[in-house]
Scaffold this motif. Sequence first.
Motif, PDB file in Angstrom:
ATOM      1  N   ALA A   5       0.823  -1.201   0.000  1.00  0.00           N
ATOM      2  CA  ALA A   5       0.000   0.000   0.000  1.00  0.00           C
ATOM      3  C   ALA A   5       0.861   1.257   0.000  1.00  0.00           C
ATOM      4  O   ALA A   5       0.544   2.243  -0.677  1.00  0.00           O
ATOM      5  CB  ALA A   5      -0.927  -0.009   1.220  1.00  0.00           C
ATOM      6  N   ILE A   6       1.963   1.232   0.724  1.00  0.00           N
ATOM      7  CA  ILE A   6       2.856   2.396   0.751  1.00  0.00           C
ATOM      8  C   ILE A   6       3.514   2.592  -0.615  1.00  0.00           C
ATOM      9  O   ILE A   6       3.627   3.725  -1.118  1.00  0.00           O
ATOM     10  CB  ILE A   6       3.912   2.218   1.859  1.00  0.00           C
ATOM     11  N   TYR A   7       3.925   1.511  -1.246  1.00  0.00           N
ATOM     12  CA  TYR A   7       4.549   1.623  -2.562  1.00  0.00           C
ATOM     13  C   TYR A   7       3.550   2.151  -3.588  1.00  0.00           C
ATOM     14  O   TYR A   7       3.861   3.049  -4.388  1.00  0.00           O
ATOM     15  CB  TYR A   7       5.094   0.270  -3.010  1.00  0.00           C
ATOM     16  N   THR A  28      11.598   3.043  -4.385  1.00  0.00           N
ATOM     17  CA  THR A  28      11.744   1.786  -5.117  1.00  0.00           C
ATOM     18  C   THR A  28      11.198   0.623  -4.302  1.00  0.00           C
ATOM     19  O   THR A  28      11.066   0.706  -3.071  1.00  0.00           O
ATOM     20  CB  THR A  28      13.216   1.522  -5.458  1.00  0.00           C
ATOM     21  N   GLN A  29      10.880  -0.459  -4.999  1.00  0.00           N
ATOM     22  CA  GLN A  29      10.424  -1.670  -4.317  1.00  0.00           C
ATOM     23  C   GLN A  29      11.511  -2.220  -3.406  1.00  0.00           C
ATOM     24  O   GLN A  29      11.217  -2.778  -2.344  1.00  0.00           O
ATOM     25  CB  GLN A  29      10.004  -2.722  -5.347  1.00  0.00           C
ATOM     26  N   SER A  30      12.737  -2.053  -3.805  1.00  0.00           N
ATOM     27  CA  SER A  30      13.848  -2.537  -2.981  1.00  0.00           C
ATOM     28  C   SER A  30      13.909  -1.797  -1.653  1.00  0.00           C
ATOM     29  O   SER A  30      14.144  -2.402  -0.596  1.00  0.00           O
ATOM     30  CB  SER A  30      15.161  -2.369  -3.743  1.00  0.00           C
ATOM     31  N   GLU A  31      13.700  -0.473  -1.676  1.00  0.00           N
ATOM     32  CA  GLU A  31      13.738   0.304  -0.436  1.00  0.00           C
ATOM     33  C   GLU A  31      12.589  -0.079   0.490  1.00  0.00           C
ATOM     34  O   GLU A  31      12.773  -0.214   1.710  1.00  0.00           O
ATOM     35  CB  GLU A  31      13.676   1.800  -0.773  1.00  0.00           C
ATOM     36  N   ILE A  52      10.416  -7.748   3.777  1.00  0.00           N
ATOM     37  CA  ILE A  52       9.705  -8.731   2.975  1.00  0.00           C
ATOM     38  C   ILE A  52      10.310  -8.717   1.573  1.00  0.00           C
ATOM     39  O   ILE A  52      11.121  -7.837   1.243  1.00  0.00           O
ATOM     40  CB  ILE A  52       8.189  -8.442   2.891  1.00  0.00           C
ATOM     41  N   SER A  53       9.920  -9.669   0.736  1.00  0.00           N
ATOM     42  CA  SER A  53      10.494  -9.762  -0.601  1.00  0.00           C
ATOM     43  C   SER A  53       9.830  -8.772  -1.553  1.00  0.00           C
ATOM     44  O   SER A  53       8.684  -8.343  -1.351  1.00  0.00           O
ATOM     45  CB  SER A  53      10.329 -11.189  -1.147  1.00  0.00           C
ATOM     46  N   GLU A  54      10.565  -8.433  -2.608  1.00  0.00           N
ATOM     47  CA  GLU A  54      10.017  -7.536  -3.626  1.00  0.00           C
ATOM     48  C   GLU A  54       8.889  -8.205  -4.399  1.00  0.00           C
ATOM     49  O   GLU A  54       7.982  -7.525  -4.901  1.00  0.00           O
ATOM     50  CB  GLU A  54      11.124  -7.091  -4.580  1.00  0.00           C
TER      51      GLU A  54
END
Length: 324
Positions: A278-280, A291-294, A301-303
């Motif tokens: 939800a934040i992404y 980024t998804q990595s951050e 958790i995993s990307e």
Amino acid sequence: MSETTIRTTDAETERLNARTDEAESERCPECSGALVTDSERGETVCTDCGLVVEEDEIDHGPEWRAFDAREKDKKSRVGAPTTTMMHDKGLSTNIGWQNKDAYGRSLNASQRKKMQRLRTWNERFRTQNSKERNLKQALGEIDRMASALGLPESVRETASVIYRRALKDDLLPGRSIEGVATAALYAAARQANYPRSLDEMERVSRVDRMELTRTYRYIIRELGLEVAPADPESFVPRFTSDLGLSDEVERTARRLIDAARADGLLSGKSPVGIAAAAIYAAALLSNERVTQSEVSEVADISEVTIRNRYKELLEADGVQNMSA
């Protein structure tokens, strides 16, 4: 009329006169107005005519003044309040580790040796039996893990109470002290709405995830604790703060979670994964770069989880908006 009746009537008359005198003493002798006590000036004054009925009253409070709660606690000369976070509830003597006297001067070699010996015997006397030693070690573990996780003192107190109940009900045989302490802290954090994920608990604990989950289920079942399922929204403020995102992202993330809850998408899914996705998605909608990595690093958790969940959240929010 009998003698007993006369005596009873006299007693009732005396009580009535005493109540009347007391009521009259609370009224102004000049205008019968109400009296109030001014503690700062030590006077009793009539609220209607301003007559000073009494003055120079004794002040039973402290001789110092304080203007807020912190200053009041600092000037108070009583001991620290009792706490469940210490095995003896903080009632025993504690010898400090500083090798200095009351004037701040360093102790010489012989005095340091004497103080070290006193500390050793003091620690031995503070724990009288194996249960107290067990409790002392467990409460130290709870305090250490709570500090590493940034949990407030209220959660630590609750975790200490849960561990004390487990120890009293003899639930520890066959289980490690660290495992029960970690399970108690995990349950207390969820009860106080400061949830931490199992991965976060495992990172600061001395036990693995399997032992933590097994012990947690056992403690919850045996003690009858009521722990509600973790809400994804409770993770949103902490994750957005760690990522340095704006309040708009946080509000949008909450809206996405509400839309997913209305569509029944939260059932059976990790609340941490939902919050991170939800934040992404909210950052994308708010044109804020992340980024998804951050996000995966902050939420641990995993990307892949973020990619799968954020698409579902966007679809749910789109359905809601179209229906509106």
